[in-house]
Design an enzyme around this catalytic site. Structure first.
Site, short mmCIF file in Angstrom:
data_model
loop_
_atom_site.label_atom_id
_atom_site.label_comp_id
_atom_site.label_asym_id
_atom_site.label_seq_id
_atom_site.Cartn_x
_atom_site.Cartn_y
_atom_site.Cartn_z
N SER A 129 47.62 40.79 40.76
CA SER A 129 48.13 39.84 39.92
C SER A 129 49.08 39.02 40.58
CB SER A 129 49.42 40.91 39.20
OG SER A 129 48.67 41.83 38.47
N ALA A 237 39.15 31.10 29.92
CA ALA A 237 38.87 32.24 30.25
C ALA A 237 39.57 33.52 29.11
CB ALA A 237 38.86 32.86 31.64
N ARG A 263 29.93 59.36 5.36
CA ARG A 263 30.08 60.71 5.74
C ARG A 263 31.18 61.54 4.79
NH1 ARG A 263 28.83 65.00 8.90
NH2 ARG A 263 30.69 66.03 9.76
N GLU A 361 41.74 38.84 34.24
CA GLU A 361 41.98 37.41 34.14
C GLU A 361 43.73 37.48 33.64
OE1 GLU A 361 40.16 34.88 34.61
OE2 GLU A 361 38.31 35.82 34.32
N SER A 364 48.03 42.74 30.93
CA SER A 364 48.80 42.50 29.50
C SER A 364 50.11 42.21 30.02
CB SER A 364 48.82 43.78 28.95
OG SER A 364 47.51 43.87 28.32
C1 LIG Z 1 35.75 45.37 36.11
C2 LIG Z 1 36.54 44.36 37.01
C3 LIG Z 1 36.15 42.98 37.35
C4 LIG Z 1 36.95 41.96 38.08
N1 LIG Z 1 36.09 41.03 38.31
C5 LIG Z 1 36.89 40.00 39.10
C6 LIG Z 1 36.24 38.93 39.61
O1 LIG Z 1 34.98 38.62 39.40
N2 LIG Z 1 36.89 38.24 40.40
C7 LIG Z 1 38.17 38.33 40.94
O2 LIG Z 1 38.79 37.62 41.54
N3 LIG Z 1 38.98 39.66 40.31
C8 LIG Z 1 38.33 40.40 39.61
N4 LIG Z 1 38.90 41.67 39.08
C9 LIG Z 1 40.42 41.89 39.63
C10 LIG Z 1 41.25 41.64 38.42
O3 LIG Z 1 41.53 40.29 38.24
C11 LIG Z 1 42.42 42.23 38.77
O4 LIG Z 1 42.27 43.80 38.76
C12 LIG Z 1 43.71 42.20 38.10
O5 LIG Z 1 44.26 40.90 38.30
C13 LIG Z 1 44.90 43.02 38.42
O6 LIG Z 1 45.20 43.41 39.76
P1 LIG Z 1 45.19 44.64 40.56
O7 LIG Z 1 44.16 45.36 40.02
O8 LIG Z 1 45.15 44.61 41.87
O9 LIG Z 1 46.52 45.44 39.90
P2 LIG Z 1 47.98 44.99 40.28
O10 LIG Z 1 48.40 43.48 40.56
O11 LIG Z 1 48.32 45.93 41.59
O12 LIG Z 1 48.93 45.76 39.17
C14 LIG Z 1 49.06 47.03 38.92
C15 LIG Z 1 50.14 47.29 37.66
O13 LIG Z 1 51.40 46.55 38.06
C16 LIG Z 1 51.44 45.71 36.82
N5 LIG Z 1 52.18 44.51 37.41
C17 LIG Z 1 51.97 43.89 38.59
N6 LIG Z 1 53.06 42.64 38.68
C18 LIG Z 1 53.58 42.79 37.56
C19 LIG Z 1 54.82 42.10 37.21
N7 LIG Z 1 55.22 41.01 37.83
N8 LIG Z 1 55.38 42.53 35.96
C20 LIG Z 1 55.07 43.59 35.20
N9 LIG Z 1 53.81 44.45 35.70
C21 LIG Z 1 53.21 43.89 36.70
C22 LIG Z 1 50.08 45.36 36.54
O14 LIG Z 1 50.22 44.73 35.04
C23 LIG Z 1 49.38 46.64 36.78
O15 LIG Z 1 49.57 47.32 35.29
C24 LIG Z 1 38.33 42.19 38.48
C25 LIG Z 1 38.79 43.57 37.96
C26 LIG Z 1 37.75 44.30 37.31
C27 LIG Z 1 38.46 45.89 36.80
#
Ligand SMILES: Cc1cc2nc3c(=O)[nH]c(=O)nc-3n(C[C@H](O)[C@H](O)[C@H](O)COP(=O)(O)OP(=O)(O)OC[C@H]3O[C@@H](n4cnc5c(N)ncnc54)[C@H](O)[C@@H]3O)c2cc1C
Length: 387
Positions: A129, A237, A263, A361, A364
């Protein structure tokens, strides 16, 4: 909102494509988890036949030149397919608009024609994030950039022709910069191809860059412009996600409604039980609300809505529609009972597929952070007033 003849034609074309090309592939993809070469070829041909390639780019580079509203019409229809098939209707990264004329000719034009696949890679093990935490570095050495770092969730990078890679120049977080990188270069390595809830015929690998050297002219836009390039991308996006989620909810609603009529239990259609009827009523209202949001904001953006307000409103669209679709599909699954839990049922697949829309992207929570920040800065009117 009556659809003009042009809009109706686009909607019908995208609907026919989805029903004739994608729906018949869904079950096989569910079994194999991978698209065959023939299926890839068929999709590519049909996307071109139906003129759905590069809907997000202008005609002078080989795109369809659709505005945001028209793109939403297409994204809603293809979003109804399961297994992430929608992703194979290629929409090359928007930021390629910032490419030089030579870069456009070399990368964007073939990408719009479907001859080149160009994913965008920003996420890292320690930067999700908080994209400001990107650590992948690019350091100039003579006439070449030397890249070192690790990327995660690098969707499609295992079969990319080139990758738009988000780096920081000289290890300086104030110089976020996108480079165009050829994955065939020495030092590029797919470290792991993890399994996901839905793969959609493509991987999301972990990738390592070790002293990968790319020519100096492979910078997209300017040095330090990395985040600027992604801002317009997010607007597009996130609207697209809203539209796809409306497509998911609409299909789930249609399937659940007809199932509830046919059903029979306790000697009558389950639709006759108010518990089921109320679920369907709720799903219908939720779907309608999401659809209103998507097309209202799309219309506003096309009419030149202020960029900051567009950004805020699109966050609301992405947040609401992805959560809404998750809820609607969950209710649809409940209406199908045990059959809704079977992988051969489109509802079960939609249930899994749509989960990712709340994460990528911008999660939530991140959308709510953006909405909250704008509420504080500009007041509630930017969400509540028609503009
Ligand atoms: C199937 C898939 C395909 C993807 N494809 C791409 C791609 O092509 N290119 C690319 O660059 N990325 C890609 N992603 C990555 C995606 O953009 C990230 O998973 C997403 O941005 C969240 O980052 P994270 O998974 O590291 O979660 P984290 O950032 O570690 O977040 C973990 C939790 O903490 C919460 N959180 C974090 N910060 C805050 C805040 N400030 N306030 C409140 N809550 C917070 C989040 O909402 C989440 O619930 C992909 C992800 C998936 C699952």
């Amino acid at each position: 909102m009556e659809l003009s003849a042009r809009r109706k034609e686009i909607q019908q074309r995208a609907r026919e494509f989805t029903e004739k090309v994608f729906f018949p592939m869904e079950l096989e993809l569910e079994e194999t988890d991978i698209l065959t070469r023939d299926q890839h070829q068929k999709i590519r041909e049909e996307v071109r036949n139906y003129k759905l390639n590069a809907i997000n780019h202008p005609e002078n580079v080989g795109g369809q030149g659709y505005n945001i509203y028209e793109q939403c019409l297409v994204n809603e229809e293809i979003g109804k397919s399961t297994g992430g098939l929608w992703n194979h209707v290629w929409q090359p990264p928007l930021c390629l608009r910032e490419a030089t004329e030579l870069q456009k000719k070399t990368y964007l034009v073939p990408a719009c024609a479907g001859e080149m696949f160009i994913p965008y890679s920003i996420s890292e093990p320690t930067a999700g994030s908080d994209a400001g935490g990107v650590k992948t570095t690019a350091v100039l050495d003579g006439d070449e950039w030397v890249i070192n770092g690790e990327k995660m969730f690098a969707s499609g990078c295992e079969r990319a022709d080139v990758i738009l890679l988000h780096t920081i120049v000289d290890g300086d977080p104030n110089k976020p910069t996108v480079l165009i990188v050829d994955p065939n270069l020495p030092g590029f390595e797919i470290v792991k191809l993890p399994k996901f809830m839905t793969t959609g015929g493509r991987g999301h690998p972990n990738v390592r860059y070790t002293n990968v050297r790319v020519p100096r002219d492979r910078v997209l836009g300017e040095i330090g412009q990395g985040f600027e390039l992604t801002k317009d991308w997010f607007v597009e996006a996130r609207t697209a996600i809203g539209a796809r989620c409306v497509g998911v909810a609409s299909r789930a609603l249609a399937l659940a409604t007809s199932y509830a009529k046919e059903r029979q239990q306790f000697g009558r259609p389950i639709f006759d039980f108010q518990g089921i009827e109320f679920m369907l009523a709720d799903m219908a209202a939720q779907t309608m609300a999401g659809k209103c949001m998507v097309y209202r904001v799309a219309e506003e953006i096309d009419a030149g809505l202020d960029r900051t307000i567009a950004h805020a409103r699109v966050s609301a669209v992405k947040y609401f529609c992805s959560e809404m679709a998750g809820g609607v599909v969950d209710q649809a699954l409940q209406i199908f009972g045990g059959r809704g839990y079977m992988r051969e049922n489109a509802i079960e697949r939609l249930y899994r597929d749509v989960r990712a829309e709340r994460i990528w992207e911008g999660t939530s929570e991140i959308q709510k952070v953006i909405i909250g920040r704008q509420l504080r800065k500009r007041g509630p009117e930017i969400f509540s007033e028609l503009m």
